[in-house]
Design a protein around this motif. Structure first.
Motif, PDB file in Angstrom:
ATOM      1  N   GLY A 106      18.588   2.139  10.729  1.00  0.00           N
ATOM      2  CA  GLY A 106      18.969   1.072   9.646  1.00  0.00           C
ATOM      3  C   GLY A 106      17.426   0.380   9.389  1.00  0.00           C
ATOM      4  O   GLY A 106      17.204   0.255   8.183  1.00  0.00           O
ATOM      5  N   PHE A 107      16.650   0.145  10.290  1.00  0.00           N
ATOM      6  CA  PHE A 107      15.431  -0.303   9.866  1.00  0.00           C
ATOM      7  C   PHE A 107      14.531   0.469   8.787  1.00  0.00           C
ATOM      8  O   PHE A 107      14.067  -0.070   7.793  1.00  0.00           O
ATOM      9  CB  PHE A 107      14.480  -0.813  10.964  1.00  0.00           C
ATOM     10  N   SER A 108      14.351   1.842   9.172  1.00  0.00           N
ATOM     11  CA  SER A 108      13.819   2.550   8.506  1.00  0.00           C
ATOM     12  C   SER A 108      14.373   2.932   7.056  1.00  0.00           C
ATOM     13  O   SER A 108      13.739   2.642   5.895  1.00  0.00           O
ATOM     14  CB  SER A 108      13.505   4.068   9.131  1.00  0.00           C
ATOM     15  N   SER A 109      15.566   2.745   7.023  1.00  0.00           N
ATOM     16  CA  SER A 109      16.238   2.884   5.774  1.00  0.00           C
ATOM     17  C   SER A 109      16.109   1.347   4.810  1.00  0.00           C
ATOM     18  O   SER A 109      15.876   1.654   3.630  1.00  0.00           O
ATOM     19  CB  SER A 109      17.794   2.858   6.047  1.00  0.00           C
ATOM     20  N   LEU A 110      16.455   0.410   5.685  1.00  0.00           N
ATOM     21  CA  LEU A 110      15.895  -0.933   4.865  1.00  0.00           C
ATOM     22  C   LEU A 110      14.460  -0.983   4.206  1.00  0.00           C
ATOM     23  O   LEU A 110      14.292  -1.420   3.155  1.00  0.00           O
ATOM     24  CB  LEU A 110      16.189  -1.909   5.722  1.00  0.00           C
ATOM     25  N   SER A 111      13.450  -0.427   5.084  1.00  0.00           N
ATOM     26  CA  SER A 111      12.139  -0.344   4.297  1.00  0.00           C
ATOM     27  C   SER A 111      12.253   0.505   3.327  1.00  0.00           C
ATOM     28  O   SER A 111      11.393  -0.054   2.214  1.00  0.00           O
ATOM     29  CB  SER A 111      11.423   0.493   5.434  1.00  0.00           C
ATOM     30  N   PHE A 112      12.539   1.501   2.908  1.00  0.00           N
ATOM     31  CA  PHE A 112      12.720   2.377   2.160  1.00  0.00           C
ATOM     32  C   PHE A 112      13.477   1.766   0.938  1.00  0.00           C
ATOM     33  O   PHE A 112      13.027   1.686  -0.318  1.00  0.00           O
ATOM     34  CB  PHE A 112      13.306   3.827   2.341  1.00  0.00           C
ATOM     35  N   LEU A 113      14.514   0.922   1.285  1.00  0.00           N
ATOM     36  CA  LEU A 113      15.362   0.560   0.292  1.00  0.00           C
ATOM     37  C   LEU A 113      14.541  -0.759  -0.388  1.00  0.00           C
ATOM     38  O   LEU A 113      14.893  -0.872  -1.455  1.00  0.00           O
ATOM     39  CB  LEU A 113      16.784  -0.047   0.648  1.00  0.00           C
ATOM     40  N   LEU A 114      13.935  -1.300   0.451  1.00  0.00           N
ATOM     41  CA  LEU A 114      13.013  -2.541   0.011  1.00  0.00           C
ATOM     42  C   LEU A 114      12.022  -2.228  -1.243  1.00  0.00           C
ATOM     43  O   LEU A 114      12.137  -2.813  -2.218  1.00  0.00           O
ATOM     44  CB  LEU A 114      12.422  -3.231   1.095  1.00  0.00           C
TER      45      LEU A 114
ATOM     46  N   LEU B 151       0.844  -1.025   0.128  1.00  0.00           N
ATOM     47  CA  LEU B 151      -0.077  -0.199  -0.044  1.00  0.00           C
ATOM     48  C   LEU B 151       0.713   1.188  -0.053  1.00  0.00           C
ATOM     49  O   LEU B 151       0.629   2.325  -0.685  1.00  0.00           O
ATOM     50  CB  LEU B 151      -0.783   0.067   1.289  1.00  0.00           C
ATOM     51  N   ILE B 152       1.916   1.178   0.757  1.00  0.00           N
ATOM     52  CA  ILE B 152       2.644   2.351   0.826  1.00  0.00           C
ATOM     53  C   ILE B 152       3.229   2.737  -0.536  1.00  0.00           C
ATOM     54  O   ILE B 152       3.573   3.793  -1.122  1.00  0.00           O
ATOM     55  CB  ILE B 152       3.809   2.247   1.924  1.00  0.00           C
ATOM     56  N   ALA B 153       3.819   1.483  -1.271  1.00  0.00           N
ATOM     57  CA  ALA B 153       4.348   1.736  -2.552  1.00  0.00           C
ATOM     58  C   ALA B 153       3.545   2.217  -3.387  1.00  0.00           C
ATOM     59  O   ALA B 153       3.952   3.004  -4.660  1.00  0.00           O
ATOM     60  CB  ALA B 153       4.841   0.134  -3.086  1.00  0.00           C
TER      61      ALA B 153
ATOM     62  N   ARG C 299      24.115  -7.863  -4.677  1.00  0.00           N
ATOM     63  CA  ARG C 299      23.875  -6.335  -4.732  1.00  0.00           C
ATOM     64  C   ARG C 299      22.670  -6.038  -5.165  1.00  0.00           C
ATOM     65  O   ARG C 299      21.976  -7.038  -6.079  1.00  0.00           O
ATOM     66  CB  ARG C 299      24.664  -5.570  -5.996  1.00  0.00           C
ATOM     67  N   GLY C 300      21.622  -5.209  -4.701  1.00  0.00           N
ATOM     68  CA  GLY C 300      20.463  -5.005  -4.970  1.00  0.00           C
ATOM     69  C   GLY C 300      19.274  -5.472  -3.856  1.00  0.00           C
ATOM     70  O   GLY C 300      19.617  -5.549  -2.627  1.00  0.00           O
ATOM     71  N   ILE C 301      18.151  -6.072  -4.513  1.00  0.00           N
ATOM     72  CA  ILE C 301      17.270  -6.467  -3.511  1.00  0.00           C
ATOM     73  C   ILE C 301      17.445  -7.557  -2.600  1.00  0.00           C
ATOM     74  O   ILE C 301      17.343  -7.679  -1.193  1.00  0.00           O
ATOM     75  CB  ILE C 301      15.932  -6.989  -4.249  1.00  0.00           C
TER      76      ILE C 301
ATOM     77  N   ALA D  78      12.227   0.538  -2.999  1.00  0.00           N
ATOM     78  CA  ALA D  78      13.054   1.056  -4.242  1.00  0.00           C
ATOM     79  C   ALA D  78      13.680  -0.023  -4.956  1.00  0.00           C
ATOM     80  O   ALA D  78      13.593   0.014  -6.340  1.00  0.00           O
ATOM     81  CB  ALA D  78      14.138   2.095  -3.814  1.00  0.00           C
ATOM     82  N   ARG D  79      14.371  -0.903  -4.578  1.00  0.00           N
ATOM     83  CA  ARG D  79      15.120  -1.868  -4.978  1.00  0.00           C
ATOM     84  C   ARG D  79      13.984  -2.925  -5.666  1.00  0.00           C
ATOM     85  O   ARG D  79      14.301  -3.450  -6.648  1.00  0.00           O
ATOM     86  CB  ARG D  79      16.156  -2.665  -4.247  1.00  0.00           C
ATOM     87  N   SER D  80      12.892  -3.099  -4.887  1.00  0.00           N
ATOM     88  CA  SER D  80      11.870  -4.111  -5.483  1.00  0.00           C
ATOM     89  C   SER D  80      11.397  -3.518  -6.995  1.00  0.00           C
ATOM     90  O   SER D  80      11.120  -4.277  -7.856  1.00  0.00           O
ATOM     91  CB  SER D  80      10.794  -4.371  -4.737  1.00  0.00           C
ATOM     92  N   ALA D  81      11.152  -2.324  -7.022  1.00  0.00           N
ATOM     93  CA  ALA D  81      10.477  -1.672  -8.324  1.00  0.00           C
ATOM     94  C   ALA D  81      11.504  -1.805  -9.156  1.00  0.00           C
ATOM     95  O   ALA D  81      11.274  -1.986 -10.489  1.00  0.00           O
ATOM     96  CB  ALA D  81      10.135  -0.118  -7.865  1.00  0.00           C
ATOM     97  N   GLU D  82      12.960  -1.463  -8.875  1.00  0.00           N
ATOM     98  CA  GLU D  82      14.130  -1.601  -9.976  1.00  0.00           C
ATOM     99  C   GLU D  82      13.984  -3.141 -10.360  1.00  0.00           C
ATOM    100  O   GLU D  82      14.422  -3.446 -11.555  1.00  0.00           O
ATOM    101  CB  GLU D  82      15.325  -1.349  -9.362  1.00  0.00           C
ATOM    102  N   ALA D  83      13.623  -4.079  -9.600  1.00  0.00           N
ATOM    103  CA  ALA D  83      13.951  -5.693  -9.949  1.00  0.00           C
ATOM    104  C   ALA D  83      12.833  -5.799 -11.080  1.00  0.00           C
ATOM    105  O   ALA D  83      13.178  -7.163 -11.875  1.00  0.00           O
ATOM    106  CB  ALA D  83      13.774  -6.448  -8.984  1.00  0.00           C
ATOM    107  N   GLY D  84      11.657  -5.219 -11.091  1.00  0.00           N
ATOM    108  CA  GLY D  84      10.723  -5.642 -12.012  1.00  0.00           C
ATOM    109  C   GLY D  84       9.382  -5.245 -11.471  1.00  0.00           C
ATOM    110  O   GLY D  84       9.041  -5.325 -10.277  1.00  0.00           O
ATOM    111  N   PRO D  85       8.206  -5.149 -12.412  1.00  0.00           N
ATOM    112  CA  PRO D  85       6.814  -5.002 -11.841  1.00  0.00           C
ATOM    113  C   PRO D  85       6.298  -6.268 -11.119  1.00  0.00           C
ATOM    114  O   PRO D  85       6.716  -7.601 -11.370  1.00  0.00           O
ATOM    115  CB  PRO D  85       6.198  -4.965 -13.239  1.00  0.00           C
ATOM    116  N   GLY D  86       5.407  -5.869 -10.315  1.00  0.00           N
ATOM    117  CA  GLY D  86       4.679  -7.189  -9.519  1.00  0.00           C
ATOM    118  C   GLY D  86       5.640  -7.813  -8.535  1.00  0.00           C
ATOM    119  O   GLY D  86       5.398  -9.066  -8.364  1.00  0.00           O
ATOM    120  N   ARG D  87       6.543  -7.105  -7.934  1.00  0.00           N
ATOM    121  CA  ARG D  87       7.587  -7.966  -6.868  1.00  0.00           C
ATOM    122  C   ARG D  87       7.391  -7.422  -5.415  1.00  0.00           C
ATOM    123  O   ARG D  87       7.875  -7.913  -4.622  1.00  0.00           O
ATOM    124  CB  ARG D  87       8.961  -7.710  -7.626  1.00  0.00           C
TER     125      ARG D  87
END
Length: 447
Positions: A367-375, A123-125, A258-260, A377-386
């Motif tokens: 750290g945890f808040s940064s990981l939530s943000f990165l999750l 939902l946040i994404a 590297r990445g997700i 961001a990197r999921s969107a970069e890895a492809g749709p529906g992820r």
């Protein structure tokens, strides 16, 4: 930033998300306080661990299947049905006349809680801009602070003055209000189209059930760490868990590619190191240094306040590099855990737990808040529906790392002479994990 979170078009969604997180937090903090009374009423000491094991194992299944459902159909259905499932579990557990019914309620709660957490990330994404997400994750961290401060004492008073049944039943109104507030945002979301199953999706149900069984088995082995049966159960659990994780986690997670994959690996290391210490810190202070139970809870409170304060700070600085903040967060957690090496032995200085656990809490807030943000961001970069499956993978590493490492702590306590011997060994091992996390934090940047 505030209008995007609490403006007319977002207020109900933001408050609904906070209530969804708060209901899970109050349940987590309150049920642990009430559980001795629950077991005394419905079972025996030998069955004490099973309500927790049932919840944890079911939450693994809820996490995995909730993530898959969100990716295939969108989060709309999950955001409605999973809180209702959680609420049904509260009603079943709160009216339980037997241990069997209590366990059924705990399974329903675990399924709902696991799916809720994943659906909130999806939902946040969909709803919030990338720039607003650090502030959203800061609010989510703050939603754990009030339950951490008031949940245990309120649950204790309710249990003593009324009944443990009301510890479960009293959370049901929060569930109803949260669903009502989230519904406006849910109605505006697309239903989603079925995603192609692909190689990653085949066997997802079997893998989720295998992982849940493995978590339950590891939890049991941690409760009974000596003897041949526990060793056999642990080996079988690992034999189930390894192939299941290959199916459930992004490729390269074990190598922190590297990445997700690096984000998911970092989540497991950070959560495992911090929450395992959190679980054993009161025992360290009571058994080794003679503190009362109420006094031994103070470091946990100040750690939670440090977490909330740091999360709020990072939320006000959306332009900072999140991989850098993650590395700083890991470094703070490393310092906090290392400081407890001067607390854990019998010759240690108990009051040092207060400043060092504040430092660790600050590290988690960053750290945890940064990981939530990165999750996201990197999921969107890895492809749709992820987003759903990747959020589920991150949450799964939380659950597995904590279950495994808390079990390791139990084994050390059972096989050494005293907590003053076992806990320094555990702290040293967790310190290594925190140092490894500091080293791989940069891999969350795919460049």
């Amino acid at each position: 930033m505030r209008p995007e979170l609490f403006g007319p078009g977002r207020r109900a969604t933001t408050v609904g998300i906070l209530l969804l997180i708060s209901m899970i937090a109050f349940e987590a903090m309150g049920v642990g306080t009430a559980m001795p009374a629950v077991v005394a009423d419905l079972g025996s000491v030998s069955s004490y661990a099973w309500p927790f094991v049932a919840f944890t194992a079911a939450s693994v299944v809820g996490t995995v299947l909730g993530g898959r459902w969100c990716d295939q159909r969108g989060p709309r259905g999950t955001l409605v049905t999973s809180p209702m499932l959680f609420g049904a579990g509260l009603l079943v557990a709160g009216t339980a006349p037997s241990m069997a019914q209590l366990l059924v309620g705990r399974v329903l709660q675990g399924l709902g809680a696991g799916a809720v957490a994943v659906a909130v990330y999806v939902l946040i994404a969909l709803v919030y801009s990338e720039r607003a997400r650090p502030a959203v994750f800061a609010l989510m961290s703050s939603a754990w602070v009030l339950p951490a401060l008031v949940g245990p004492p309120v649950a204790g008073v309710v249990t003593e003055r009324l009944s443990w049944h009301w510890v479960f039943l009293g959370i049901v109104p929060f569930v109803v209000v949260a669903v009502v507030l989230v519904l406006p945002a849910v109605r505006d979301l697309p239903a989603g189209r079925p995603a192609r199953t692909g190689a990653h999706g085949r066997g997802i149900v079997a893998a989720a059930l295998a992982a849940a069984a493995a978590v339950a088995a590891l939890s049991w082995a941690g409760q009974h760490p000596t003897g041949l049966p526990a060793a056999v159960v642990a080996v079988v659990a690992l034999a189930l868990l390894v192939p299941a994780l290959r199916r459930l986690l992004p490729a390269g997670s074990f190598r922190a590619r590297r990445g997700i994959a690096a984000v998911v690996a970092s989540r497991g290391l950070l959560s495992g190191a911090f929450f395992t210490v959190n679980a054993y810190l009161p025992l360290m202070l009571t058994s080794t240094h003679g503190w009362s139970l109420s006094a031994a809870g103070i470091p946990l409170i100040v750690g939670a306040l440090g977490w909330s304060s740091a999360a709020a700070w990072q939320g006000r600085h959306p332009d900072l590099s999140r991989p850098t903040l993650l590395r700083v967060g890991f470094a703070f957690v490393t310092v906090g855990i290392a400081g407890l090496l001067a607390v854990a032995p019998s010759w240690g200085v108990a009051w040092l737990s207060l400043p060092f656990w504040v430092v660790a809490g600050v590290g988690m807030g960053l750290g945890f808040s940064s990981l939530s943000f990165l999750l996201l961001a990197r999921s969107a970069e890895a492809g749709p529906g992820r987003v759903g499956s990747d959020s589920a993978a991150a949450q799964l590493t939380d659950q597995l790392s904590q279950a495994t490492l808390v079990g390791v702590g139990g084994a050390l306590l059972a096989t050494t002479t005293s907590p003053a011997v076992a806990l320094p060994l555990l702290i040293a091992g967790l310190l290594v994990l925190a140092v490894v996390g500091t080293g791989i934090a940069g891999r969350t940047n795919p460049l």
